[in-house]
Each structure stands twice: as C-alpha cells, then as structure tokens.
Design an enzyme around this catalytic site. Sequence first.
Site, PDB file in Angstrom:
ATOM      1  N   GLY A  77       0.678  -1.605   0.242  1.00 57.36           N
ATOM      2  CA  GLY A  77      -0.719   0.479   0.061  1.00 57.36           C
ATOM      3  C   GLY A  77       0.727   1.118   0.037  1.00 57.36           C
ATOM      4  N   CYS A  78       2.439   1.149  -0.042  1.00 61.07           N
ATOM      5  CA  CYS A  78       3.190   2.371  -0.412  1.00 61.07           C
ATOM      6  C   CYS A  78       2.564   3.547  -1.296  1.00 61.07           C
ATOM      7  CB  CYS A  78       4.346   1.856   0.240  1.00 61.07           C
ATOM      8  SG  CYS A  78       5.449   1.066  -1.405  1.00 61.07           S
TER       9      CYS A  78
END
Length: 271
Positions: free
Chosen positions: A111-112
């Site tokens: 999710g970065c």
Amino acid sequence: MTLHVSPVVRLPRMSVARDASFPGERVVPEETPVALTYNGSTHAVMMASPSDLEDFAIGFSLSEGIIHEPADLLSMEIVEHDLGCEIRMWLSDRRGSSYQMRRRALAGPVGCGLCGVESLAEATRPVKTVTGSLRLPPGAVSTAMSDLSDAQHLNREARAIHAAAYWRPGEGVIAIREDVGRHNALDKLAGALAGSSEPRSDGLVLLTSRVSLEMVQKTARMGAAILVAVSAPTALAVRVADSCGITLVAVARGDAFEVFTHPERIDLRLV
C-alpha cells in the site's frame, strides 16, 4: 543436461470431416513448468518447452538483467520433478548482492504506492542504443525468413511452436531455438549466442511471432540491429525500436514485408 521429457509428444485423436470420422495420431508440443531459482530463491516459474534449458536459463538471466555475462553464473543445475523441472543457479558475489537488493526493493511495504511505480519502471526500463552498418537488399529479408521456416524442425512436427533465430548474410541461420513461448524462444537464442564474442550487429534476429516491447528489449540487449518478424508489432514496440536504433521489419511473409523504423538498413539500391 538432457531431460527425460520430449519437447513433442504423439497423442491419439479423432479426426472429423463433414459426417465422417476416423482415429489417428497427432504430434503436439509439450509444455512444462520451469522454475528459475537464484541463490536458493525462486524468481519465476515459466511454461516452456523442455529443451535447451541451459540456453533458456542464461538468456532469461541476461534479459532480466540478473547477470551481465554468462560468467556471472557460478553454477547451474537442472533438477527434474514430477510436476516439472527446476533450474538452480548460483550467482557471483557481486551479482548475488545486487540481486538481493533488487528483490528487497521490489518487495516494499504493502500500500505504499511505490511498488507499482517501480514495477512499471522496471517493465519499461530503457535499453542500450544499437548501432550497425549492415545494409541489406529487400530480397535478403525474404531469404532469411525462408531459411527460418526450413530450420524449424520441432514446429515441422507439431505445427504449434515458436522460433527465434540469428541469421547472417552469406551464412544463413547461425543459431535457432524453438519453444511453445515466443519469449522463451528468444531467451534461448540469447543464451545460445551469449558465449560467443562475435558482434550481433552484422546479422538479423528472426521471429515467428508478433513483436512486443519485450521482444525489442531482448533483441537490443543482444546487440542486433535488425529485427524481422512474421507478424505485426505493437505501437510501444515500434517506439522503443525507433529510440534504440533497431530496424524493425514485420509482417514478413513471402516477398513482402513492412519496415517500421530505421529503413535505411533496407537498401532498395541493392536490388
């Protein structure tokens, strides 16, 4: 190493024509899962023809940028399993460290938002510019593709196997590799040629498939200045071929073909 699995298999089949049917056999290509591992870690599992796997491993490693030359592989072992085969490769200290850093960078936190960007950049990474003074008459392209067809021994049996070949004027087909996968065939060709110091810019890479971005990238890494294919290219493949200096010839069938980039290497004055 010679595997116990043949790249082609003869299978029973029933042939139907209109209202009649009759039994018989057909030769079909084998398809085998091939796991490529580096320093004990699995990098990819490819579906491939079980032949010329040493060439495949070297060519794949070069195409992926895992190694820069065959000497970067300290050892290679091909292990057969019930479900397929495994190519175990061990890298030199320098390439091994680089490979581990690359794996960590691509893993990243979920999710970065960076992993996808990095993966896209990796997929479309630039390739080196190819140079070459080779000039060919149009008839040489047709001759090369005819020679390619004649050299496809596995496909002559199964009629469902791709090929990639290196052809040189005056010598014909120098090397050819066949596989159920078009990318695999080109990787096998790259691996077969990797041990030679001869320049690639004095010949043609020939393909029995369409031309995608990866096929252009692999050809550029081989150093070949002219790529000829039987089917059409993608728009991205054309743009990349143009930017890296490759003459891209496609839809090469019979005496006709289409030149998409750097047409100066196909010299009509040589007819």
